[in-house]
Design a protein around this motif. Structure first.
Motif, short mmCIF file in Angstrom:
data_model
loop_
_atom_site.label_atom_id
_atom_site.label_comp_id
_atom_site.label_asym_id
_atom_site.label_seq_id
_atom_site.Cartn_x
_atom_site.Cartn_y
_atom_site.Cartn_z
N MET B 75 0.83 -1.20 0.00
CA MET B 75 0.00 0.00 0.00
C MET B 75 0.86 1.25 0.00
O MET B 75 0.40 2.31 -0.38
CB MET B 75 -0.93 0.00 1.20
CG MET B 75 -2.10 -0.93 0.97
SD MET B 75 -3.26 -0.91 2.29
CE MET B 75 -4.49 -2.01 1.61
N PHE B 324 -7.63 -8.53 6.54
CA PHE B 324 -7.17 -7.63 5.47
C PHE B 324 -7.85 -6.27 5.58
O PHE B 324 -7.24 -5.23 5.39
CB PHE B 324 -7.44 -8.25 4.10
CG PHE B 324 -6.96 -7.40 2.97
CD1 PHE B 324 -5.63 -7.37 2.64
CD2 PHE B 324 -7.84 -6.60 2.27
CE1 PHE B 324 -5.17 -6.56 1.61
CE2 PHE B 324 -7.39 -5.79 1.25
CZ PHE B 324 -6.06 -5.77 0.92
N LEU B 325 -9.14 -6.30 5.92
CA LEU B 325 -9.88 -5.05 6.10
C LEU B 325 -9.25 -4.21 7.21
O LEU B 325 -9.03 -3.00 7.05
CB LEU B 325 -11.33 -5.37 6.43
CG LEU B 325 -12.34 -4.24 6.30
CD1 LEU B 325 -12.44 -3.78 4.87
CD2 LEU B 325 -13.70 -4.70 6.79
N TRP B 328 -6.07 -2.81 5.94
CA TRP B 328 -6.38 -1.77 4.98
C TRP B 328 -6.67 -0.46 5.72
O TRP B 328 -6.17 0.60 5.36
CB TRP B 328 -7.58 -2.24 4.17
CG TRP B 328 -7.96 -1.47 2.97
CD1 TRP B 328 -7.35 -0.39 2.45
CD2 TRP B 328 -9.06 -1.77 2.12
NE1 TRP B 328 -8.01 0.03 1.33
CE2 TRP B 328 -9.07 -0.80 1.10
CE3 TRP B 328 -10.06 -2.76 2.13
CZ2 TRP B 328 -10.03 -0.79 0.10
CZ3 TRP B 328 -11.00 -2.75 1.13
CH2 TRP B 328 -10.99 -1.77 0.12
N PHE B 329 -7.48 -0.56 6.78
CA PHE B 329 -7.77 0.63 7.59
C PHE B 329 -6.49 1.21 8.13
O PHE B 329 -6.24 2.40 8.06
CB PHE B 329 -8.67 0.27 8.77
CG PHE B 329 -10.08 -0.04 8.39
CD1 PHE B 329 -10.57 0.34 7.17
CD2 PHE B 329 -10.91 -0.70 9.27
CE1 PHE B 329 -11.87 0.06 6.81
CE2 PHE B 329 -12.21 -0.98 8.92
CZ PHE B 329 -12.69 -0.60 7.69
N TRP B 331 -3.42 1.14 7.27
CA TRP B 331 -2.45 1.77 6.40
C TRP B 331 -3.08 2.82 5.50
O TRP B 331 -2.45 3.31 4.58
CB TRP B 331 -1.70 0.71 5.60
CG TRP B 331 -1.01 -0.20 6.53
CD1 TRP B 331 -1.37 -1.46 6.86
CD2 TRP B 331 0.12 0.12 7.34
NE1 TRP B 331 -0.54 -1.95 7.82
CE2 TRP B 331 0.38 -1.01 8.13
CE3 TRP B 331 0.92 1.25 7.49
CZ2 TRP B 331 1.41 -1.04 9.05
CZ3 TRP B 331 1.94 1.21 8.40
CH2 TRP B 331 2.19 0.08 9.16
N THR B 332 -4.37 3.13 5.75
CA THR B 332 -5.01 4.19 4.97
C THR B 332 -5.34 5.39 5.83
O THR B 332 -5.06 6.52 5.47
CB THR B 332 -6.30 3.66 4.32
OG1 THR B 332 -5.98 2.54 3.51
CG2 THR B 332 -6.94 4.72 3.47
N PHE B 333 -5.96 5.14 6.97
CA PHE B 333 -6.59 6.23 7.70
C PHE B 333 -5.58 7.02 8.52
O PHE B 333 -4.66 6.45 9.09
CB PHE B 333 -7.68 5.69 8.62
CG PHE B 333 -8.82 5.08 7.89
CD1 PHE B 333 -9.01 5.34 6.54
CD2 PHE B 333 -9.70 4.24 8.52
CE1 PHE B 333 -10.05 4.77 5.85
CE2 PHE B 333 -10.74 3.66 7.84
CZ PHE B 333 -10.91 3.93 6.50
N PRO B 334 -5.78 8.33 8.59
CA PRO B 334 -4.94 9.13 9.48
C PRO B 334 -5.33 8.89 10.93
O PRO B 334 -6.48 8.56 11.23
CB PRO B 334 -5.26 10.57 9.06
CG PRO B 334 -6.62 10.49 8.49
CD PRO B 334 -6.77 9.14 7.90
#
Lengths: 176, 369
Positions: B75, B324-325, B328-329, B331-334
């Protein structure tokens, strides 16, 4: 991925993508609350779309598997390796021996030794570059008005001989 | 990923009519072997079950550590570990070996008892919670009548590890992390419990096995879809509060790498740190399994025609999807600020979960479920 800008894809920060002002200044507390919930969720989903796109797209990976891909390794355009002096097909270079680079160098890594042409005018004799004291700061390249020197892409610079770090960059003396 | 070999030691009541699975055969064989000495059979079967559970926990923690590194790397336009084994598959082994050989440091000013006690709590609660996760009709170590309440109690326990560890460390950054974690856990525990109660209301059961059985049939019988809207909202609320309970980014206030230099585990080294680290991933697996059991039909296949694939595979597929979800959170969300975190819980998540519980009750009361 030679250009670091390519990683980000097309420019996403243009005027049309600027954050819209969704909350009107006179909105009630309840309205603000719901607008914030909606905008928060949509912005999170946007972020998730970006990361999952990068996750499944191997072309976006910037990591180099260095020793394995040594033969086809492409260095970034702006990579700062050692200073090189490009020579054209006739073996000529653009250096006039003006010594601006020598003056720009904070470490004294460059010595421009000029000599006299048969016509009596000053030309470049030896362009001495000392990699051992060079910090690859790019100031000499910025100082050069003729584009005679540039930062090379070579980075495997280790050597067992100290003398190997001092080099004469020009292959022949300057021209008129 | 090796398959979990969890024999049904305590023989849950709902599993008696099912066909004997291989593990049940093992249990029967041990019972035959022990003959009249039933206590011996019980002890042996329980020990084997616990061993299998510990093996599952450590293997899955390793897989998850590797997965986290790879997911985060890809990511972030990186590759992650590539040198140790195929695409770095042996990296967790290398990590474990490194931690094993590290010196167990003991800072002078620690409160010794609590400092040494803390690393064992998260692993213990994770393993205890794993014991009630049904991997198939028979592959379940224990199926207590109040399975959900039991899991909720254990998830509340895990914050004690952080609190005790941070107090025992006698370090102001650790203590700050611990205090934040306590505030966070107190808040998010409420919405987590409300969501669990929603699931209980929807299925009318509190035992894990029975909750899974209540979703028998096609995938539209899963509570995520079957309860119109309510199941989906409950699932979202579960994911959010589980992320907070797991202390994962964007809710990683116990660690706060950027401002607390690691938070509660700043003072831990070597195996003590490894215990925290691995337990974090076992907790992740437990939360994912719990989400799969409550909302995604647990070990049941999406369509009955796919029943030839064994239950544990289905559960792990669903659980790893949820894992995985979570990644995903992360490594995405601040990350949030602490006041934003508490606002999110008290002003948004808790009211939503509460209204959702009411809606589930109404649906149940009108007989729509």
């Amino acid at each position: 991925m030679s250009n670091p800008r390519d990683i980000l894809g097309p420019q996403r920060f243009s005027q049309s993508h600027a954050a819209p002002k969704l909350i009107p200044p006179n909105a009630s507390v309840t309205k603000r609350y719901f607008i914030r919930v909606v905008t928060g969720v949509t912005s999170l989903l946007t972020g998730m779309r970006v990361t999952i796109g990068k996750f499944f797209d191997p072309r976006t990976t910037v990591t180099q598997q260095y020793p394995e891909n040594r033969d086809e390794l492409k260095m970034a355009e702006r990579f700062r390796g050692r200073v090189v002096m490009p020579h054209d097909a006739d073996g000529e270079h653009n250096c006039t021996g003006c010594t601006l680079c020598e003056k720009a160098c904070p470490n004294g890594s460059i010595s421009v030794l000029n000599t006299k042409h048969a016509s009596g005018r000053k030309i470049l004799g030896k362009y001495i570059y000392r990699l051992d004291s060079c910090t690859l700061c790019n100031l000499c390249i910025e100082a050069c008005p003729f584009g005679a020197i540039e930062m090379g892409t070579e980075f495997e610079l280790a050597t067992t001989r100290k003398e190997g770090l001092v080099e004469i960059l020009n292959k022949k003396a300057g021209r008129l | 990923m090796s398959e979990p070999a969890v024999p049904s030691a305590l023989e849950p009541a709902s599993a008696t009519e099912t066909v004997a699975a291989p593990t049940s055969a093992i249990a029967d064989w041990i019972r035959d072997l022990c003959g009249d000495q039933e206590w011996l059979a019980w002890v042996v079967i329980t020990l084997i079950g616990l061993g299998a559970l510990a093996a599952l926990a450590s293997v899955s923690a390793m897989v998850l550590v590797w997965m986290e590194r790879k997911v985060s790397a890809h990511m972030q336009l990186r590759l992650g570990p590539m040198r140790t084994g195929w695409h770095g598959a042996l990296q967790p082994m290398a990590d474990g070996l490194k931690l094993l050989f590290k010196e167990g440091l003991l800072p002078r000013t620690t409160d010794l008892f609590s400092y040494l006690l803390a690393p064992f709590i998260p692993m213990a609660t994770a393993l205890l919670a794993l014991a009630v996760i049904p991997f198939s009709e028979t592959w379940q170590l224990a199926d207590p009548e109040l399975g959900i309440i039991y899991v909720a109690a254990l998830s509340g326990m895990s914050v004690f590890a952080i609190l005790i560890g941070s107090w025992g460390s006698n370090n102001k950054y650790s203590l700050l992390g611990g205090m934040r974690a306590a505030a966070q856990a107190l808040s998010y525990e409420i919405s987590l419990l409300l969501v669990l109660m929603t699931a209980v209301l929807m299925s009318g059961e509190t035992a894990m096995q029975a909750i899974v059985q209540s979703q028998e049939g096609y995938f539209w019988n899963w509570w995520l879809i079957r309860a119109p809207g309510v199941g989906f909202i409950a699932f979202i609320a579960f994911i959010i509060s589980a992320t907070a309970e797991l202390n994962r980014a964007p809710f990683d206030f116990a660690e706060s790498e950027s401002e607390l230099t690691g938070g509660f585990h700043t003072e831990y080294a070597g195996m003590a740190f490894a215990m925290f680290f691995l337990a974090e991933y076992v907790h992740l697996l437990v939360a994912a399994c719990l989400g799969a059991v409550l909302f995604l039909g647990g070990y049941l296949p999406p369509v009955p025609a796919l029943a030839f694939i064994p239950g544990p595979v289905w559960l792990l597929v669903k659980a790893f999807g949820l894992v995985f979800l979570f990644m995903w959170f992360r490594w995405t969300f601040p990350r949030l600020r602490i006041d934003q975190l508490l606002n999110l819980e008290w002003k948004f998540l808790m009211p939503v979960a509460l209204l959702n519980l009411l809606a589930a009750g109404a649906l149940r009361g009108w007989g729509w479920l």
